[in-house]
Design a protein around this motif. Sequence first.
Motif, PDB file in Angstrom:
ATOM      1  N   ALA A  63       3.189  -7.047   5.058  1.00  0.00           N
ATOM      2  CA  ALA A  63       2.636  -5.785   4.561  1.00  0.00           C
ATOM      3  C   ALA A  63       3.747  -4.762   4.321  1.00  0.00           C
ATOM      4  O   ALA A  63       4.608  -4.569   5.177  1.00  0.00           O
ATOM      5  CB  ALA A  63       1.645  -5.228   5.577  1.00  0.00           C
ATOM      6  N   PHE A  64       3.722  -4.146   3.141  1.00  0.00           N
ATOM      7  CA  PHE A  64       4.739  -3.162   2.750  1.00  0.00           C
ATOM      8  C   PHE A  64       4.078  -1.799   2.549  1.00  0.00           C
ATOM      9  O   PHE A  64       3.221  -1.655   1.683  1.00  0.00           O
ATOM     10  CB  PHE A  64       5.434  -3.609   1.468  1.00  0.00           C
ATOM     11  N   HIS A  65       4.455  -0.796   3.342  1.00  0.00           N
ATOM     12  CA  HIS A  65       3.825   0.545   3.295  1.00  0.00           C
ATOM     13  C   HIS A  65       4.641   1.500   2.408  1.00  0.00           C
ATOM     14  O   HIS A  65       5.641   1.113   1.815  1.00  0.00           O
ATOM     15  CB  HIS A  65       3.755   1.113   4.716  1.00  0.00           C
ATOM     16  N   SER A  66       4.130   2.768   2.329  1.00  0.00           N
ATOM     17  CA  SER A  66       4.886   3.861   1.697  1.00  0.00           C
ATOM     18  C   SER A  66       5.319   3.580   0.260  1.00  0.00           C
ATOM     19  O   SER A  66       6.441   3.926  -0.146  1.00  0.00           O
ATOM     20  CB  SER A  66       6.121   4.207   2.557  1.00  0.00           C
ATOM     21  N   SER A  67       4.446   2.940  -0.517  1.00  0.00           N
ATOM     22  CA  SER A  67       4.702   2.710  -1.961  1.00  0.00           C
ATOM     23  C   SER A  67       5.956   1.893  -2.225  1.00  0.00           C
ATOM     24  O   SER A  67       6.513   1.953  -3.334  1.00  0.00           O
ATOM     25  CB  SER A  67       4.817   4.056  -2.697  1.00  0.00           C
ATOM     26  N   HIS A  86       0.865  -1.188   0.000  1.00  0.00           N
ATOM     27  CA  HIS A  86       0.000   0.000   0.000  1.00  0.00           C
ATOM     28  C   HIS A  86       0.894   1.228   0.000  1.00  0.00           C
ATOM     29  O   HIS A  86       2.098   1.132   0.220  1.00  0.00           O
ATOM     30  CB  HIS A  86      -0.978   0.000   1.184  1.00  0.00           C
ATOM     31  N   VAL A  87       0.268   2.408  -0.215  1.00  0.00           N
ATOM     32  CA  VAL A  87       1.078   3.619  -0.411  1.00  0.00           C
ATOM     33  C   VAL A  87       1.130   4.517   0.815  1.00  0.00           C
ATOM     34  O   VAL A  87       1.848   5.530   0.801  1.00  0.00           O
ATOM     35  CB  VAL A  87       0.527   4.435  -1.610  1.00  0.00           C
ATOM     36  N   LEU A  88       0.404   4.173   1.867  1.00  0.00           N
ATOM     37  CA  LEU A  88       0.313   5.097   2.996  1.00  0.00           C
ATOM     38  C   LEU A  88       1.401   4.840   4.039  1.00  0.00           C
ATOM     39  O   LEU A  88       2.210   3.924   3.909  1.00  0.00           O
ATOM     40  CB  LEU A  88      -1.090   5.036   3.603  1.00  0.00           C
ATOM     41  N   ALA A  89       1.402   5.697   5.074  1.00  0.00           N
ATOM     42  CA  ALA A  89       2.468   5.680   6.082  1.00  0.00           C
ATOM     43  C   ALA A  89       2.362   4.451   6.995  1.00  0.00           C
ATOM     44  O   ALA A  89       1.276   3.880   7.137  1.00  0.00           O
ATOM     45  CB  ALA A  89       2.365   6.954   6.927  1.00  0.00           C
ATOM     46  N   PRO A  90       3.460   4.068   7.623  1.00  0.00           N
ATOM     47  CA  PRO A  90       3.424   2.917   8.533  1.00  0.00           C
ATOM     48  C   PRO A  90       2.491   3.131   9.732  1.00  0.00           C
ATOM     49  O   PRO A  90       1.999   2.161  10.299  1.00  0.00           O
ATOM     50  CB  PRO A  90       4.881   2.784   8.994  1.00  0.00           C
ATOM     51  N   SER A  91       2.206   4.401  10.072  1.00  0.00           N
ATOM     52  CA  SER A  91       1.321   4.671  11.228  1.00  0.00           C
ATOM     53  C   SER A  91      -0.145   4.781  10.820  1.00  0.00           C
ATOM     54  O   SER A  91      -1.005   5.052  11.658  1.00  0.00           O
ATOM     55  CB  SER A  91       1.762   5.992  11.884  1.00  0.00           C
ATOM     56  N   HIS A  92      -0.437   4.582   9.529  1.00  0.00           N
ATOM     57  CA  HIS A  92      -1.830   4.679   9.066  1.00  0.00           C
ATOM     58  C   HIS A  92      -2.563   3.362   9.317  1.00  0.00           C
ATOM     59  O   HIS A  92      -1.936   2.284   9.274  1.00  0.00           O
ATOM     60  CB  HIS A  92      -1.883   5.011   7.563  1.00  0.00           C
TER      61      HIS A  92
END
Length: 337
Positions: free
Chosen positions: A77-81, A46-52
Amino acid sequence: MKKKSIMLLTFMMFFSTLFVFGCGADKTVSKDAVNQDQVFNLKVGHVLAPSHPYQSGLEKFAQIVDQKTNGKVKISAFHSSQLGNEREMIEGLQMGTLDMTLVSTAPLAGFSNKFLVFDLPFIFKTREAAYATLDGPVGTEIMDTLQEKGIIGLNYWENGFRHASNSQKALVLPQDITGMKIRTMENKIHMSSFKTIGADPTPMAFGELFTALQQKTVDAQENPVPVFFTSNFFEVQKHLSLTGHFYAASPLLISKTVWEKLPAAYQTAIKEASLEARDFERGMIKTMDTDLVEDLKAKGVTVTEVDKDVWAKAMAPVYKEFEGVIGADTIAKVQEK
Ligand code: EAX
């Protein structure tokens, strides 16, 4: 014929029969049979921040899947694009180069234009109304249009109601945004909605947004409060107007190629886990949506309440513009809730 050779012959005939039938049986073991030794490692991006809540929701999802499959399905799960922007990740599912992704409905309309209906401005007045449609037959029918594109949609998580922010002034009325360069998601309705009220929309992937705001390539953007906070937009946007113009649902998707390799028992585990984790994630979004507004004010953001009916009226021409593509019946079905 000596007794020994008869026994040897019987022995050989017995084992050759076993071999023929035994092996045959292995080949016919259905996909549903679970090979206890096999572990499936799946990546979800996903593209959002790890704290989202996207991230904490996906970690919850992974944990439940792990439990239900006794550790045979591992989800990371992999964040931040890290695994690409939303359009690239959706394409990755189609090619089978990516296992799973959690994205907003907006870019999905580029793959199945039935999704456009969910991004019509003010189509959902409350999140409960959105859930009723998304979790019902209409939501399923539209999600299933992805199957022929090589994608399986599990269910709809939440990004939330999107609000307009900018670096210049408080937006009270729609015309206050006239001439402002605003970043939108890659979605025709999003762009047309802002053009209709006089803004200058630029479609851009989420990963490029913070820098574009910082360098003033764009003056404005629009996202839900949890994204605005967890992606530190308060550092580059001092004005937030609670317009709530789009409701962003976030489908959890899996590659059809990957899905079809999974034994039925694991498919069931994934479906059940995605429902439980969805409700967990939605709960977090709902809480953050209200709780974080005061935190943003404390960080120097001017938060402006607006008359949503005025904004809805100003963006309403978009319905006529896209009625042909979406279908008046589909719009009516979604609006009736
Ligand atoms: O799905 O791009 C955006 O503004 C979205 O909020 C993001 O992609 C999350």
